[in-house]
Design an enzyme around this catalytic site. Sequence first.
Site, PDB file in Angstrom:
ATOM      1  N   GLU A 116     -25.333 -23.964 100.693  1.00 31.81           N
ATOM      2  CA  GLU A 116     -23.996 -23.445 101.022  1.00 31.81           C
ATOM      3  C   GLU A 116     -23.024 -24.585 101.295  1.00 31.81           C
ATOM      4  O   GLU A 116     -21.853 -24.515 100.941  1.00 31.81           O
ATOM      5  CB  GLU A 116     -24.080 -22.485 102.215  1.00 31.81           C
ATOM      6  CG  GLU A 116     -24.704 -21.159 101.802  1.00 31.81           C
ATOM      7  CD  GLU A 116     -25.056 -20.264 102.970  1.00 31.81           C
ATOM      8  OE1 GLU A 116     -25.581 -20.800 103.976  1.00 31.81           O
ATOM      9  OE2 GLU A 116     -24.825 -19.052 102.886  1.00 31.81           O
ATOM     10  N   GLU A 138     -33.483 -17.579 101.954  1.00 34.00           N
ATOM     11  CA  GLU A 138     -33.311 -16.832 103.219  1.00 34.00           C
ATOM     12  C   GLU A 138     -34.051 -15.506 103.263  1.00 34.00           C
ATOM     13  O   GLU A 138     -34.627 -15.134 104.281  1.00 34.00           O
ATOM     14  CB  GLU A 138     -31.820 -16.558 103.473  1.00 34.00           C
ATOM     15  CG  GLU A 138     -31.078 -17.702 104.128  1.00 34.00           C
ATOM     16  CD  GLU A 138     -30.545 -18.697 103.114  1.00 34.00           C
ATOM     17  OE1 GLU A 138     -31.032 -18.702 101.963  1.00 34.00           O
ATOM     18  OE2 GLU A 138     -29.634 -19.454 103.476  1.00 34.00           O
TER      19      GLU A 138
END
Length: 707
Positions: A116, A138
């Site tokens: 990210e 995740e």
Amino acid sequence: MPIRYEVGADRVATVTFDAPGAQVNTMTEAFQQALTATLDRLEAEKDSYDGVILTSAKKTFFAGAELKDVLKLTEADGPRMFHEIEILKKNFRRLEKLGKPVVAAINGTALGGGFEVALSAHCRICLDDPKIQLGFPEVTLGLLPGAGGVTKLTRLLGLQAAFPYLIEGKLMRPADAAKLGLLQGLAASPDDLSSMAREWIKANPAPVQPWDAKDFRMPGGSPNSPQVSQMLAVAPAMLIEKTRGLYPAPEAILAAMVEGAYVDFDTALRIESRYLAKLAVGQVAKNMITAFFFNLNAIKSGASRPKGVPRWKPAKVGILGAGMMGGGIAWSNANRGIPCVLKDVTQDKADAGKAYSEKLLAKRPNANSAEILARIHPTANADDLAGCDLIIEAVFEQRDLKAKVTRESEPQLAANGIFASNTSTLPITGLAQASAKPENFIGLHFFSPVDKMPLVEIIKGAKTSPETLARAYDYVLAISKTPIVVNDSRGFYTSRTFGTFVMEGCSMLEEGIPAAVIESAGRLAGMPVGPLAVIDETSMSLSVHVMEQTRADLAAEGKTYVAPPGQAVVMRMVKEFKRPGRAGGGGFYEYPKGGRKFLWPELARIFGKPGVTYDFEELKERILYRQAIETARCFEERVLETVHDANIGSIFGIGFPAWTGGALQYINHVGPAKFVARADQLAKKCGERFAVPKVVREKAKSGALFV
Ligand code: NAI
């Protein structure tokens, strides 16, 4: 400071992530503060530089969220969590809207929050090293990429194309990411990386993120487009079919993707934050982080390996028995670069064992196929075993035969070589009696099919030396499998506990509960398949054989064998109805040629009890509690020595549901006090097998958890 900042003579500002005293960069509170300070500075000193390079001083680029912190969150932390993610994303937005080109120079793995960080740059250039991993794992930890990952990847790839990378957590090599358009360049060396980043800055003085461009269109179509809307109409149902409603993360990711696609970029980011905050304070994320991050890392870093023994890797491995297991073990060696001798009683049988690897390679062609196959030497000649550092026997499950092959082949071992048995049920200490060096004798219990199953249960015999254990541990890691270490016991840890799962199903059948209900209870609790389906696969004759062996062994020790509830069902299936399971032509299920299996209709007539009542939730609980209690007993008896071996062994070896974080973590999940109270009720109603061991009662009293 976790972030360094410097402007070079070439007017390029370099922002270097370098968390002090840590191996990797993570999103700690200190990082968040440093990021805000860095952005303040970047905004204030805009005139002093022409562009920004984000880079890392560690071997990896950036590792992502600080998972230790996530484990501490409680429901009450939800609003704070939401607020913190929002601040982080505001900072990422400031970077994107700086008005200067920002390049992420990715020198190593960037996963989760790390990827990210990279996505907040206008351009990503990555070292072209196939060891580097990029993406969003995740979901495998019960979380979602909430620092912009869901929103950005959806806008970069499109709703459908982003699915596997967000909902399944599929990772990418740099070359894959470049093909998808997520990287703007691949660099051959660190110097190249730096010069390519600088060139990009020069060539792109005022870049805009794709989602900020006026003419932005969702790739692959908006959620309202005919093609995408059709896909979205069925996606939730397909997902629930897979998750059975037990995994909140994939559902939240899908929701954040779709809801976010209907609104503007900044609103989408906020939606994503809310979903992340909810997941992060929930129990399933804690369970999955515990198992798949902390427990698995403990294993990979050798927590159960004796210290002080030099690292070891066998140069040559011998495998006795080229059957289902031997053939698979040969593949695992050859595929990881370890030459092996695959011995059976005839050359044909040995060749058939090697053919297993040939079949696997035919299905998944590999540039190194010839090399891999050349590492397997099939033979019927025991002399070919000469000089093996490790011999693994995988002959029939018969004590005498195992003793015979041990005595015959042990002299072929290299000096100080080790001997392992792949037995699934016979105690190792007993088998080691056939060995001239019981200190070099150990159990290496692989699972079937070996090429797919990641676990190897290492069993210490009474005389196994720490050096042998350390070597066995290194070997299992060298073939890219996950070792757990257990002490010798009947059925070790996995077979013993797996047995409680299938027998619980059989005892439900004995109580008259319909087979279809039992199977649904197993699946809806999260087991990969129902208990009756699974015993059909492993074969009930094997269960009968193990029971008979156990009875005989106990009698020899002067003990009486007490049949567990459900055993009568298995006996009748094998002896009276001649239905031992799938391989024997049928068991609890019928297996029509070319058709789907279905439950044997006669089960209702034979075992059904008209008017029987049951509580479906309780059946699900029984399946999980029974296994968790057996695991706790193994822990109390020191068959299991650590919590990480228990959790990982239960998930990878037995199929205990991943959402629970493993069989001991499940007790933490319920809460030890509640667990004890419920188990006491089950013990009263169903029998002694639900009696909780002392170790759980103590936790319930002290409020401590299994860690
Ligand atoms: P299998 O019946 O497929 O293979 C056994 C092989 O051993 C046969 O090819 C046989 O010809 C060979 N053999 C017999 N005597 C031999 C000798 N003197 N020298 C060399 N080879 C000899 O059996 P499978 O399923 O591969 O099981 C082997 C062992 O692995 C057993 O101890 C079993 O309990 C254990 N195991 C089996 C699992 C399974 O799911 N099938 C799982 C984990 C362990």
